[in-house]
Design an enzyme around this catalytic site. Sequence first.
Site, PDB file in Angstrom:
ATOM      1  N   ASN A  14     -30.267 -57.884   6.686  1.00 44.24           N
ATOM      2  CA  ASN A  14     -30.452 -57.308   7.927  1.00 44.24           C
ATOM      3  C   ASN A  14     -30.196 -58.273   9.059  1.00 44.24           C
ATOM      4  O   ASN A  14     -31.081 -59.058   9.188  1.00 44.24           O
ATOM      5  CB  ASN A  14     -31.852 -56.407   7.874  1.00 44.24           C
ATOM      6  CG  ASN A  14     -32.028 -55.869   9.063  1.00 44.24           C
ATOM      7  OD1 ASN A  14     -31.315 -55.802  10.041  1.00 44.24           O
ATOM      8  ND2 ASN A  14     -33.087 -55.304   9.361  1.00 44.24           N
ATOM      9  N   TRP A  15     -29.191 -58.314   9.775  1.00 45.86           N
ATOM     10  CA  TRP A  15     -29.089 -59.190  10.815  1.00 45.86           C
ATOM     11  C   TRP A  15     -29.603 -58.747  11.898  1.00 45.86           C
ATOM     12  O   TRP A  15     -29.995 -59.579  12.947  1.00 45.86           O
ATOM     13  CB  TRP A  15     -27.418 -59.336  11.328  1.00 45.86           C
ATOM     14  CG  TRP A  15     -26.723 -60.001  10.497  1.00 45.86           C
ATOM     15  CD1 TRP A  15     -27.113 -60.731   9.341  1.00 45.86           C
ATOM     16  CD2 TRP A  15     -25.230 -60.336  10.610  1.00 45.86           C
ATOM     17  NE1 TRP A  15     -26.092 -61.503   8.755  1.00 45.86           N
ATOM     18  CE2 TRP A  15     -25.087 -61.345   9.468  1.00 45.86           C
ATOM     19  CE3 TRP A  15     -24.441 -60.038  11.581  1.00 45.86           C
ATOM     20  CZ2 TRP A  15     -23.613 -61.620   9.281  1.00 45.86           C
ATOM     21  CZ3 TRP A  15     -23.138 -60.518  11.431  1.00 45.86           C
ATOM     22  CH2 TRP A  15     -22.633 -61.487  10.460  1.00 45.86           C
ATOM     23  N   LYS A  16     -30.275 -57.517  12.359  1.00 45.35           N
ATOM     24  CA  LYS A  16     -31.364 -57.275  13.293  1.00 45.35           C
ATOM     25  C   LYS A  16     -30.433 -57.381  14.623  1.00 45.35           C
ATOM     26  O   LYS A  16     -29.262 -57.193  14.753  1.00 45.35           O
ATOM     27  CB  LYS A  16     -32.467 -57.588  13.541  1.00 45.35           C
ATOM     28  CG  LYS A  16     -33.236 -57.588  11.967  1.00 45.35           C
ATOM     29  CD  LYS A  16     -34.691 -58.211  12.026  1.00 45.35           C
ATOM     30  CE  LYS A  16     -35.316 -57.984  10.707  1.00 45.35           C
ATOM     31  NZ  LYS A  16     -36.609 -58.259  10.400  1.00 45.35           N
ATOM     32  N   HIS A  73     -36.386 -48.438   9.732  1.00 47.03           N
ATOM     33  CA  HIS A  73     -36.957 -50.105   9.559  1.00 47.03           C
ATOM     34  C   HIS A  73     -38.244 -49.818  10.272  1.00 47.03           C
ATOM     35  O   HIS A  73     -38.487 -49.384  11.612  1.00 47.03           O
ATOM     36  CB  HIS A  73     -35.879 -51.023  10.045  1.00 47.03           C
ATOM     37  CG  HIS A  73     -36.369 -52.235   9.992  1.00 47.03           C
ATOM     38  ND1 HIS A  73     -37.244 -53.135  10.634  1.00 47.03           N
ATOM     39  CD2 HIS A  73     -35.972 -53.167   8.901  1.00 47.03           C
ATOM     40  CE1 HIS A  73     -37.507 -54.152  10.263  1.00 47.03           C
ATOM     41  NE2 HIS A  73     -36.851 -54.332   9.262  1.00 47.03           N
ATOM     42  N   GLU A 131     -39.295 -51.707  12.519  1.00 47.51           N
ATOM     43  CA  GLU A 131     -39.263 -52.175  13.951  1.00 47.51           C
ATOM     44  C   GLU A 131     -38.701 -50.945  14.730  1.00 47.51           C
ATOM     45  O   GLU A 131     -38.822 -50.840  15.948  1.00 47.51           O
ATOM     46  CB  GLU A 131     -38.038 -53.445  14.001  1.00 47.51           C
ATOM     47  CG  GLU A 131     -38.376 -54.731  13.755  1.00 47.51           C
ATOM     48  CD  GLU A 131     -37.736 -55.632  12.883  1.00 47.51           C
ATOM     49  OE1 GLU A 131     -36.408 -55.507  13.181  1.00 47.51           O
ATOM     50  OE2 GLU A 131     -38.298 -56.647  12.311  1.00 47.51           O
ATOM     51  N   GLU A 149     -40.958 -52.866   2.560  1.00 44.31           N
ATOM     52  CA  GLU A 149     -41.142 -53.893   3.594  1.00 44.31           C
ATOM     53  C   GLU A 149     -42.459 -53.808   4.257  1.00 44.31           C
ATOM     54  O   GLU A 149     -42.772 -53.131   5.245  1.00 44.31           O
ATOM     55  CB  GLU A 149     -40.100 -53.723   4.689  1.00 44.31           C
ATOM     56  CG  GLU A 149     -38.648 -53.997   4.299  1.00 44.31           C
ATOM     57  CD  GLU A 149     -37.643 -54.535   5.242  1.00 44.31           C
ATOM     58  OE1 GLU A 149     -37.263 -55.469   4.877  1.00 44.31           O
ATOM     59  OE2 GLU A 149     -37.879 -54.184   6.479  1.00 44.31           O
ATOM     60  N   GLY A 198     -40.755 -61.369   9.099  1.00 46.88           N
ATOM     61  CA  GLY A 198     -40.512 -62.159  10.080  1.00 46.88           C
ATOM     62  C   GLY A 198     -41.833 -63.360  10.447  1.00 46.88           C
ATOM     63  O   GLY A 198     -41.923 -63.873  11.065  1.00 46.88           O
ATOM     64  N   SER A 248     -40.033 -61.843   4.833  1.00 48.55           N
ATOM     65  CA  SER A 248     -39.938 -63.281   4.388  1.00 48.55           C
ATOM     66  C   SER A 248     -39.362 -63.695   2.855  1.00 48.55           C
ATOM     67  O   SER A 248     -39.768 -64.607   2.451  1.00 48.55           O
ATOM     68  CB  SER A 248     -41.210 -63.684   4.705  1.00 48.55           C
ATOM     69  OG  SER A 248     -41.681 -63.398   6.034  1.00 48.55           O
ATOM     70  N   GLY A 297     -34.009 -60.627   6.164  1.00 50.07           N
ATOM     71  CA  GLY A 297     -33.816 -60.799   7.738  1.00 50.07           C
ATOM     72  C   GLY A 297     -33.466 -62.016   8.171  1.00 50.07           C
ATOM     73  O   GLY A 297     -32.143 -62.442   7.927  1.00 50.07           O
ATOM     74  N   GLY A 298     -34.258 -62.960   8.488  1.00 47.28           N
ATOM     75  CA  GLY A 298     -33.931 -64.294   8.835  1.00 47.28           C
ATOM     76  C   GLY A 298     -33.017 -65.150   8.147  1.00 47.28           C
ATOM     77  O   GLY A 298     -32.236 -65.668   8.524  1.00 47.28           O
TER      78      GLY A 298
HETATM   79  P1  13P Z   1     -37.422 -61.059   7.424  1.00 46.41           P
HETATM   80  O1  13P Z   1     -36.806 -61.627   6.140  1.00 46.41           O
HETATM   81  O2  13P Z   1     -37.104 -61.971   8.566  1.00 46.41           O
HETATM   82  O3  13P Z   1     -38.926 -61.311   7.076  1.00 46.41           O
HETATM   83  O4  13P Z   1     -37.044 -59.803   7.857  1.00 46.41           O
HETATM   84  C1  13P Z   1     -37.375 -58.656   6.650  1.00 46.41           C
HETATM   85  C2  13P Z   1     -36.786 -57.624   7.394  1.00 46.41           C
HETATM   86  O5  13P Z   1     -37.275 -57.028   8.161  1.00 46.41           O
HETATM   87  C3  13P Z   1     -35.420 -57.079   6.647  1.00 46.41           C
HETATM   88  O6  13P Z   1     -35.097 -55.624   6.976  1.00 46.41           O
END
Ligand code: 13P
Length: 248
Positions: A10-12, A95, A97, A165, A171, A211, A232-233
């Site tokens: 997920n590049w966000k 998600h 967020e 999640e 994050g 994470s 994510g990251g």
């Molecule tokens: P991180 O891997 O950066 O914690 O993000 C997870 C996430 O929100 C994937 O959708």
Amino acid sequence: MSRKPFIAGNWKMNMTAASGEKLIKDLIPLVKDADCDVCLCVPAILIPAMTKAAAGSNIAIGAENVHWAASGAYTGEISADMLKEYGVKYVIIGHSERRQYFGETDRTVNKRTLAALNAGLTPIVCVGELLEERESGKTNEVLDRQLAEGLKDIEDITKIVIAYEPVWAIGTGRTATDAQAQETIAYIRKKIGELFCPKCAEKIIIQYGGSMNAGNCKGLMAQNDIDGGLIGGASLKTDFAAIVNYNK
Ligand code: 13P
């Protein structure tokens, strides 16, 4: 029952057309022998360029959101058919967020999920508790609500992917332990069995997200009920390949 593992990024709101294209070109040879399904969910504006960059590879491209209406006066929104037209296969829905910053509710998650399924996309529906909910023993109660309301009226539940999640692990560098992730995902699977059918519960793919990285993916993926990851990251760099190749 064997379930095919599924690792998605997920590049966000990250990357550009140039950096995204470079990353995909770098990833293609690194993930080509993966035993799992692989996907990168990217910002909507990058979808045409990223589907082109990934063409002919085993990397599917996904979106990060979808509107529930087929078309109409919804300024700024994108429909499932528009995503399909550009080769999108998966779409992240609900998600944390989006729940936190953009007013997403279980009701809108449900509407988006039904629209995505109707268009032939595979929704990756995110659920998970806040830190205070975990600490006050409300995790299962929160998941019960998110699953019952978010997944209402779905005819074939095995056509969706669930991403568990825990919000406190996103994050933050603070991943759930293998045991915590396994316990909660096993609970989600049991709940799917109750809400839908026991056979569907055995079949449905449930990912862990929060994470997850090249260092901790092996332990998480070794758990019985964890079928994959939503990353994510670590999906913004070639480290993503190490997660995809967790079993090599
Ligand atoms: P991180 O891997 O950066 O914690 O993000 C997870 C996430 O929100 C994937 O959708």
